[in-house]
Design an enzyme around this catalytic site. Sequence first.
Site, mmCIF file in Angstrom:
data_model
loop_
_atom_site.group_PDB
_atom_site.id
_atom_site.type_symbol
_atom_site.label_atom_id
_atom_site.label_comp_id
_atom_site.label_asym_id
_atom_site.label_seq_id
_atom_site.Cartn_x
_atom_site.Cartn_y
_atom_site.Cartn_z
ATOM 1 N N ILE A 472 0.817 -1.311 0.028
ATOM 2 C CA ILE A 472 -0.133 -0.053 0.128
ATOM 3 C C ILE A 472 0.802 1.231 0.000
ATOM 4 O O ILE A 472 0.558 2.389 0.319
ATOM 5 C CB ILE A 472 -0.946 0.124 1.206
ATOM 6 C CG1 ILE A 472 -0.233 -0.439 2.430
ATOM 7 C CG2 ILE A 472 -1.982 -1.133 0.998
ATOM 8 C CD1 ILE A 472 -1.077 -0.048 3.754
ATOM 9 N N GLY A 473 2.105 1.019 -0.536
ATOM 10 C CA GLY A 473 3.096 2.254 -0.444
ATOM 11 C C GLY A 473 3.873 2.177 0.732
ATOM 12 O O GLY A 473 4.976 3.162 0.880
ATOM 13 N N THR A 474 3.769 1.254 1.682
ATOM 14 C CA THR A 474 4.685 1.206 2.815
ATOM 15 C C THR A 474 6.064 0.641 2.606
ATOM 16 O O THR A 474 6.980 0.679 3.432
ATOM 17 C CB THR A 474 4.089 0.467 3.834
ATOM 18 O OG1 THR A 474 3.591 -0.939 3.048
ATOM 19 C CG2 THR A 474 2.621 0.824 4.432
ATOM 20 N N ARG A 651 13.034 -3.758 15.785
ATOM 21 C CA ARG A 651 14.046 -3.793 14.768
ATOM 22 C C ARG A 651 13.363 -2.739 13.500
ATOM 23 O O ARG A 651 12.009 -2.921 13.118
ATOM 24 C CB ARG A 651 14.048 -5.123 14.208
ATOM 25 C CG ARG A 651 14.890 -5.254 13.152
ATOM 26 C CD ARG A 651 15.472 -6.748 12.753
ATOM 27 N NE ARG A 651 16.001 -6.828 11.630
ATOM 28 C CZ ARG A 651 17.447 -6.824 11.296
ATOM 29 N NH1 ARG A 651 18.105 -6.090 12.548
ATOM 30 N NH2 ARG A 651 17.957 -6.582 10.235
ATOM 31 N N ILE A 652 14.246 -2.113 13.122
ATOM 32 C CA ILE A 652 13.831 -1.230 11.832
ATOM 33 C C ILE A 652 14.270 -1.949 10.486
ATOM 34 O O ILE A 652 15.811 -2.249 10.218
ATOM 35 C CB ILE A 652 14.537 0.029 11.853
ATOM 36 C CG1 ILE A 652 14.190 0.793 13.158
ATOM 37 C CG2 ILE A 652 14.092 0.980 10.529
ATOM 38 C CD1 ILE A 652 12.611 1.263 13.330
ATOM 39 N N ASN A 654 14.120 -1.408 7.363
ATOM 40 C CA ASN A 654 14.788 -0.690 6.378
ATOM 41 C C ASN A 654 14.516 0.658 6.822
ATOM 42 O O ASN A 654 13.553 1.479 6.671
ATOM 43 C CB ASN A 654 13.995 -1.030 4.900
ATOM 44 C CG ASN A 654 14.724 -0.446 3.872
ATOM 45 O OD1 ASN A 654 15.206 0.719 4.026
ATOM 46 N ND2 ASN A 654 14.404 -0.845 2.832
ATOM 47 N N PRO A 655 15.577 1.346 7.227
ATOM 48 C CA PRO A 655 15.730 2.814 7.447
ATOM 49 C C PRO A 655 14.915 3.730 6.568
ATOM 50 O O PRO A 655 14.370 4.559 6.752
ATOM 51 C CB PRO A 655 17.154 3.232 7.816
ATOM 52 C CG PRO A 655 17.780 1.881 8.023
ATOM 53 C CD PRO A 655 17.119 0.878 7.249
ATOM 54 N N THR A 657 12.593 2.941 3.993
ATOM 55 C CA THR A 657 10.863 2.801 4.037
ATOM 56 C C THR A 657 10.422 3.291 5.222
ATOM 57 O O THR A 657 9.439 4.003 5.291
ATOM 58 C CB THR A 657 10.810 1.475 3.624
ATOM 59 O OG1 THR A 657 11.257 0.561 4.351
ATOM 60 C CG2 THR A 657 11.078 1.182 2.318
ATOM 61 N N GLU A 728 1.495 3.416 11.603
ATOM 62 C CA GLU A 728 0.406 4.526 12.149
ATOM 63 C C GLU A 728 1.094 5.113 13.329
ATOM 64 O O GLU A 728 0.488 5.642 14.274
ATOM 65 C CB GLU A 728 -0.811 3.569 12.466
ATOM 66 C CG GLU A 728 -1.135 3.077 11.247
ATOM 67 C CD GLU A 728 -2.363 1.907 11.695
ATOM 68 O OE1 GLU A 728 -3.545 2.248 11.552
ATOM 69 O OE2 GLU A 728 -1.911 0.768 11.519
#
Lengths: 762, 338
Positions: A472-474, A651-652, A654-655, A657, A728
């Site tokens: 959805i673009g995320t 955990r991130i 992908n910094p 996105t 969100e």
Amino acid sequence: MTAAAPEPKANMGQPVPRYDAHSKVTGRATYASDMPLANPAYAFLVTSAIAKGRVDGFDLAEARAVRGVIDIVTHENAPKLKESKLFSNGGYAGTTIQPLKSPDIAHDGQIIAVVIAESYEAAREAANRVKVNYTVAAPSATFDSPGTTTAAAKGQNSQFKEDPKVGDFAKAFAAAEIQLTAAYDTPTQHHNPMELFTTSCAWIGDDLVIYEPSQYVHGLKNGVAEQLGIDADKVRVVNPYVGGGFGSRGSMTPRTAIIAGIARRLNRPIKLVATRDQGFTITTYRAETRHEIKLGASRDGKLVALRHEGAEVSSRPDAYCVGGTKTTTRLYACPNVDSLVSIVRADRNTPGFMRSPPEVPYLFALESAMDELAVKLDMDPVELRRINDTTNEPIGGKPYTSRSLMACFDEAAKAFGWSQRSSQPKSMAEGDWLIGYGCAATCYPTQMGPAAARVRLQRDGRTRVEIAGHEIGTGAYTVIAQTAAERLGVPLEKVAVFIGDSDLPPAPVAGGSNSTASTCSAVMMVCDQIRQRLFKAVMPDSLTDKAKETVGISQAPTTQAAKSNRPLDIEKAFDALGVSVVEEYGEWKPEGAPLDSFKAMHSGHVRLVGGHQMQDKIAYAFGAEFVEVRVNRFTHEIRCPRLVGAFAAGRIMNPRTARSQLMGGLIWGMSSALLEATEIDERNARYVNDNLADYLVPVNADVPGVEVILLSEQDDHINPAGAKGLGELANVGTNAAICNALYHATGQRIRKLPVRLENIEV
Amino acid sequence: MRPFLYQRATDPDMAVQALGAAAAANNPLTQATAQPLAGGTTLIDLMKLDVMRPTAIVDINPLAQGWSAIEPDGENLRLGALAKMSDVAVHDEIQRNYPVIANSLKLAASAQLRNMATLGGNVMQRTRCSYFRDVSYENCNKRNPGSGCAAMDGVNRMHAVLGVSDQCIATYPGDFAQALIALDATVEITGRSGSRSMPFAELHKMPGSSPDIETTLQPGELISAFTVSGRWPRSVYLKARDRQSYEFALSSAAIALDVQDGTIREARVALGGVATVPWRAREAEALLKGQRFDDGLAQRAADAAFADARGRRHNSFKIALGKRVVARALQQAVTMEI
Ligand SMILES: Cc1cc2nc3c(=O)[nH]c(=O)nc-3n(C[C@H](O)[C@H](O)[C@H](O)COP(=O)(O)OP(=O)(O)OC[C@H]3O[C@@H](n4cnc5c(N)ncnc54)[C@H](O)[C@@H]3O)c2cc1C
Ligand code: SF4
């Protein structure tokens, strides 16, 4: 590294470019209504110009005379459809108001006819020529309108089980040294994703293919099958790309089964592209809310009593509510807490999820009130949060799995230059502009749901991942590809990801910010199954125990041993197996998931766990947001030159996105505070500004400075991916941060959103 | 959208013939069955919304060669009706000698729209009243004469406080027209019986009892150019709006002053976003003329400009806002370096 691709810190993945960047930028990405159909007919909706009453009759002569019109479907000749329960009541639907079933009209812009024609243009022209005779009844528009009914949410909404409370609020509040009572309002808002609410339905024999932007292909598939009375296996929903969702595409809208039914009857594919204004009434929205907050504190700033009462508008038949007290009663340490949520029924369509449904309105109230309390206490609002920070939520006493709230405040405050703020309101200015600094906490529950995945590894390293997630673009494609590449030790370029298709293994709704945690955990598990098969093929029997540990079929995070063993000789393993492709399928469910999880997953029902609903812990992502507002002394125009947010979300993956999501969230939050509101004409319960010229969202010039800081956080108690949802997270705190900054700029406390220049009285 | 005949006019005669032939004499221009097409940013938009339903479109873009002049000759200014908003906004001499024009254009719409839109189309743009733009609302005297006015007691935050009638309170939404009003521009009109000119201030009509009649152009007539006499380097356009860009005015002021030795010899004040037509505040001008400037004077002029304003439920704020905008714009005009 650039601003768009921040340097990864500890427990962060690489900021690799988006998997789908190239196809999106070059226009090659196929959205649902780009899908080629063989000889389609085109549908155009006719929607009601009244909010309550009935259709007495149509005059269709002029419309039928338009060249190319095939059929005009009204309640008199519409396909018969079965009912579906509300999504939040165990069904699939975003509303139980089913149009075209009878002449009755229950809300503004309800679908009352569908014109089918050989071209879009003919369908639209004919729709414009449909004449309708109505009997109009007086509708109730919103709060305070005559004819609404109000009742507690508990008991009428199956998702809203309890009004959280603990201790003795009344007594503690009465005895509190400092007391604050304040009321807050939030407006109706609409998601307005760029991609319109389209659907294309094509039958091949008894099989139906639906191309539609959906945040839940398995839900839509099962929901439409239920409405059409056919086997769910006969329905396939396809949408490799979705042009934004924000919650608007999580549940099924009535349009899909209607179009599918007409297509079946016509024996021809039908394409519907609803207009922007129709999108305001044929789908869900964020309902307007009202709040009363009571805070009692000691003179040194410790909260002793907190009460949050919220009221939300819903439709006549459906008791939808977001009930954000589950979050606001647990955010700060406070021994005496009380809350109540009620639902006000009006003649409106049923509202639904919209980006951080509960947190946006409810945290606006609480975080505004916290700022008001800080003013009463003459205390730095950051320090007030610090004093009331907690490791355990106060209602059940459960520990937060991790909570970096104050670390976020400190990082963001430093980056923002909070120490430069003079604490007195109206004390900072430059030229024509009064300057205000404000801040607020932000948080969002960490949620995940059962998900299945299929992964195939070839001898040459090429990998195919299949999971019915949603882009959805995320950045869903990207983080799923990264997860598989990392887990299997293959180059990222060799991973192909297939999502957005209900023929793929089911994943949860792309809502509640669960997607990354759910889909990546499932993909990790299935990759581990592959690795285990390969290991087993080359390892002596005596080492299979080690293999198990190494490749971890369990849900524990990768062990050190697994990491060191990664350079497995794939060639050798494939030789030993005697095949050139290994494929594995698996179903993953989070800890604490209900027993029926997998069954529900296949029938398109969501079983999210997390947030405050975990057994003996509570999981949230946190952040802190600082804003600078400027108020023009002469025109009272409000501008927001700087938004700074610091966030910690496990955990991130992908910094790049992640930053993009959080940046979009901050901008959305600013928009929500200063621009967005759907205006309702109370006389007739109709929306007035139902287009993107009048429903204001920010333009680039409105957001000159947005800074996102990602904090390193490790949380081993949530899911194998170790990720907390962050889609969100960022748009929650901004509403309050902006109103708090406006107070600082002007000395005026504004408790109603959105804030417009006419609300400023300097 | 409904089917229509598309014609390209290769010379002005052909354009006015084509328009005149299709236009029924008794129709107000905006409902004429034939419409000229310039940039199309208003016309096509309203056709898609089914608000305008012309059966013939006369594309006048081929006339651009002769009709898109930007000619400041040092003393006077001539602007062709087909000049693009974007070209005029960035023209050096316009920026220097007519900043009120340059800024009214620069602060309007978006870059993409300004690249398409023409000056003639711009002054003919139609109100943004939501009830007017949505045909599912019956009651709109402008679109549907005699049907009532949904905005009067409806959602009317964007609506006008000046020049209103009990039939219509729709705001004239454009920016550039205020600059023309302030500079006492003349509009040149081409019709079947030749050319005529008139003060630009006579182009737009207040709603009165016939809000459907918005201008004094006759069917078949086209705007070919605007002219301004004199240079107005001391002029400003101040626009207050919800967003920083790409948004219509809640209130705007176009000010042009001639100040000599601290005394205001000539003052022009026009208001946007608050009135049913491009609004000239002559009472304010009269107060300013011959006076030495101070903040009190600015305040009195602003009060005078809004003396007759009438607010409704959601738009009353525009009266106080409008006064502050006028006062601030006057200060800016007086203090600007030229
Ligand atoms: C989203 C949006 C935002 C906008 N914001 C602003 C803003 O902030 N400020 C602002 O001022 N404007 C704004 N506009 C309006 C925009 O400036 C106008 O649409 C534009 O200037 C119209 O010019 P055009 O050449 O495209 O006209 P067209 O659409 O081609 O024509 C408009 C009307 O004028 C008639 N017409 C055209 N040329 C002539 C002529 N030479 N003689 C007689 N009649 C003619 C047409 O028949 C039609 O009825 C906005 C528009 C949009 C869509
Ligand atoms: S204000 Fe004018 S344009 Fe708007 S509804 Fe009333 S009559 Fe129509």
